[in-house]
Design an enzyme around this catalytic site. Structure first.
Site, short mmCIF file in Angstrom:
data_model
loop_
_atom_site.label_atom_id
_atom_site.label_comp_id
_atom_site.label_asym_id
_atom_site.label_seq_id
_atom_site.Cartn_x
_atom_site.Cartn_y
_atom_site.Cartn_z
CB CYS A 107 -0.92 0.00 1.22
SG CYS A 107 -2.09 -1.35 1.20
N1 LIG Z 1 -2.67 -6.35 1.76
C1 LIG Z 1 -3.13 -5.30 2.40
O1 LIG Z 1 -2.82 -5.10 3.57
C2 LIG Z 1 -4.06 -4.30 1.72
C3 LIG Z 1 -4.67 -3.32 2.52
C4 LIG Z 1 -5.56 -2.43 1.92
C5 LIG Z 1 -5.80 -2.50 0.56
N2 LIG Z 1 -5.17 -3.44 -0.20
C6 LIG Z 1 -5.49 -3.48 -1.64
O2 LIG Z 1 -6.29 -4.63 -1.89
C7 LIG Z 1 -6.00 -5.15 -3.20
C8 LIG Z 1 -5.60 -6.62 -3.09
O3 LIG Z 1 -4.44 -6.70 -2.31
P1 LIG Z 1 -3.94 -8.05 -1.65
O4 LIG Z 1 -2.91 -7.66 -0.66
O5 LIG Z 1 -5.07 -8.90 -1.21
O6 LIG Z 1 -3.26 -8.76 -2.92
P2 LIG Z 1 -2.76 -10.29 -3.03
O7 LIG Z 1 -1.69 -10.28 -4.05
O8 LIG Z 1 -2.49 -10.83 -1.67
O9 LIG Z 1 -4.03 -11.06 -3.56
C9 LIG Z 1 -4.59 -10.83 -4.79
C10 LIG Z 1 -5.18 -12.14 -5.29
O10 LIG Z 1 -5.83 -11.87 -6.54
C11 LIG Z 1 -5.61 -12.97 -7.39
N3 LIG Z 1 -5.84 -12.55 -8.76
C12 LIG Z 1 -5.07 -11.81 -9.57
N4 LIG Z 1 -5.68 -11.62 -10.76
C13 LIG Z 1 -6.86 -12.28 -10.69
C14 LIG Z 1 -7.93 -12.45 -11.59
N5 LIG Z 1 -7.91 -11.93 -12.81
N6 LIG Z 1 -8.98 -13.19 -11.18
C15 LIG Z 1 -9.01 -13.75 -9.95
N7 LIG Z 1 -8.03 -13.60 -9.05
C16 LIG Z 1 -6.97 -12.88 -9.43
C17 LIG Z 1 -4.19 -13.40 -7.07
O11 LIG Z 1 -3.94 -14.73 -7.48
C18 LIG Z 1 -4.17 -13.23 -5.56
O12 LIG Z 1 -4.57 -14.41 -4.89
C19 LIG Z 1 -4.91 -4.26 -3.77
O13 LIG Z 1 -5.48 -3.25 -4.54
C20 LIG Z 1 -4.29 -3.64 -2.52
O14 LIG Z 1 -3.68 -2.39 -2.79
C21 LIG Z 1 -4.33 -4.36 0.35
#
Ligand SMILES: NC(=O)c1ccc[n+]([C@@H]2O[C@H](COP(=O)([O-])OP(=O)(O)OC[C@H]3O[C@@H](n4cnc5c(N)ncnc54)[C@H](O)[C@@H]3O)[C@@H](O)[C@H]2O)c1
Length: 451
Positions: free
Chosen positions: A289
């Site tokens: 983030c």
């Molecule tokens: N991790 C955090 O602490 C956090 C906090 C707030 C916001 N976010 C936001 O949330 C969003 C997700 O982050 P995250 O940390 O969960 O990411 P992550 O990489 O842990 O998980 C994303 C998942 O999406 C899957 N994916 C990718 N493309 C796909 C598709 N076309 N169809 C289905 N699945 C697909 C991946 O395989 C993965 O399992 C991002 O925008 C991030 O900025 C994350």
């Protein structure tokens, strides 16, 4: 808004949400999507998780977890309640609400990479049906929902639906909203349900439906007038952190020169009961983030002929921190008549913050690479990572070493202050400790260099 005021498709969805009968599809089962899916399952909703990573789908179907802080018992409990995972997008048509939680990284030019969001919406759109609610949770620049998601939904869905807009009859439409995620990995001080949830729909019904859905999980849902306000609010939260961390990192550099303990300064300032929130210096920003999201806005701002100078300056200061750490290691070794070149350096902790299993954008990776470039023989230890192989940026090919032979290293470098480390023992055993986190607070030893 009462159900009587809602148009028919919205009304029946509203009722299904209230009865916990609405089927929830969560797309992207990572750090954000998986806990959200489990939360819906815990509340009694039928939940189907979607991910393109077949290994994740298989693990979940076998009742296994791949995220440290999500115990497998939670997955098994959700499985018992009917939680399934799949890679088959055709099952989207069977859902009532679909929530997208896919990555939003930066590309190699440090510009927003919306390819995951785009490809997800392209995969989902053909299967969307009238009356469904689609919510984007991925962090992104203001305008993404209106400018990217809505046009794809309208262009690609086979049912020929439009997205519901204010002032248009909602019958036969799809409802679209944005709701940012506010996960703080490793923070157990506040229950997830107590973190208010912000939602902004493309139209008032979408906002109301999203509010009703999240109200089943969160104690407070805050509705805003547009998706862009919701998108911008998330960026404001993260830019606020990024800028304040940069400020305190810069202040640390000055304090080091002036011989003032920055940590003591922050502790003293924190006693002010109003108008001050402490931020702490460190070896550089990490995670999915804070190092990334602000640049979504500075990129978007350029389209408006606008320069986000605070973001750029904070980015400059924060990205210089790993270089500062490597300089500090060099100076500490130099003071013991040793060069970096050929010295054995043990990096303690590689995740981007303590007690979590997340390596994304971790400054430890940059520090290892920089030390290696200067000829240091770098090893690492981290209880969460048995190996460091190929990541998004680096291919380090290292194996976690045991913590037994600390005296064999010319320098032990604390990058991530995991709670499991015994810092007193580390200082006792090591020849030299460079501490980027004040983990050795209270330990008085000439072996310790704080940087
Ligand atoms: N991790 C955090 O602490 C956090 C906090 C707030 C916001 N976010 C936001 O949330 C969003 C997700 O982050 P995250 O940390 O969960 O990411 P992550 O990489 O842990 O998980 C994303 C998942 O999406 C899957 N994916 C990718 N493309 C796909 C598709 N076309 N169809 C289905 N699945 C697909 C991946 O395989 C993965 O399992 C991002 O925008 C991030 O900025 C994350």
């Amino acid at each position: 808004m009462t159900t009587a005021l809602l148009a028919r498709p919205a009304q029946s969805l509203f009722e299904r949400i209230q009865d916990r009968k609405s089927k929830i599809g969560i797309i992207g089962l990572g750090y954000v999507g998986l806990p959200l899916a489990l939360l819906f399952a815990e509340e009694g909703f039928p939940v189907l998780g979607f991910d393109i990573d077949t290994q994740k789908v298989q693990s979940l179907m076998a009742g296994e977890s791949y995220i440290y802080r999500v115990p497998k018992t939670e997955i098994q409990l959700a499985r018992d309640k009917g939680f399934h995972a799949t890679g088959d997008y055709s099952r989207v048509s069977d859902m009532d609400a679909i929530v997208i939680c896919v990555p939003t990284p930066l590309d190699e030019h440090r510009q927003p990479d919306l390819s995951y969001v785009r490809s997800t919406v392209e995969s989902v759109a053909p299967h969307l049906c009238p009356g469904q609610l689609l919510i984007l949770e991925s962090t992104t620049y203001p305008g993404t929902t209106d400018e990217l998601v809505v046009p794809i939904v309208e262009r690609m869905n086979r049912a020929g639906c439009r997205v519901a807009r204010n002032g248009e009859p909602p019958a036969g439409n799809i409802f679209v909203a944005f709701s940012p995620e506010r996960e703080d990995p490793g923070n157990d001080s506040i229950a997830r349900k107590d973190v208010p949830k912000v939602v902004g729909g493309v139209d008032a019904l979408a906002t109301e439906l999203a509010r009703a859905l999240y109200a089943a999980l969160f104690h407070r849902v805050v509705t805003v007038s547009t998706p862009a306000v919701a998108e911008m609010s998330k960026l404001l939260e993260n830019i606020y952190r990024c800028v304040n961390i940069a400020l305190v990192n810069e202040l640390k550099l000055l304090c080091l020169r002036m011989g003032i303990d920055i940590w003591e300064v922050i502790d003293a300032a924190s006693t002010k009961p109003f108008g001050f929130q402490p931020f702490y210096p460190g070896p550089g920003l990490g995670g999915h983030c804070i190092p990334i999201d602000p640049f979504y806005l500075s990129w978007k701002a350029r389209q408006w002929d606008f320069q986000m100078r605070f973001i750029e300056l904070a980015g400059e200061i924060n990205t210089a921190m790993p270089h500062h750490v490597v300089e500090a290691v060099g100076a500490a070794l130099n003071s013991r008549n040793k060069p970096v070149n050929g010295s054995r350096v043990l990096v303690l902790g590689v995740s981007y913050k303590k007690d979590i299993d997340d390596l994304r954008e971790s400054p430890a990776l940059t520090i290892i690479e920089l030390l290696r470039a200067q000829g240091a023989a770098v090893s690492y230890h981290d209880p969460f990572f048995p190996v460091l192989d190929k990541g998004r940026k680096y291919n380090l090919q290292l194996k976690c070493v045991p913590l037994e032979t600390l005296a064999a290293y010319e320098c032990v470098l604390i990058v991530t202050d995991h709670s499991s480390y015994d810092y007193g023992d580390i200082v006792r055993q090591a020849q030299l400790v460079v501490d980027t986190r004040n983990a050795t607070r209270g330990i008085n030893s000439s072996k310790v260099v704080r940087c």
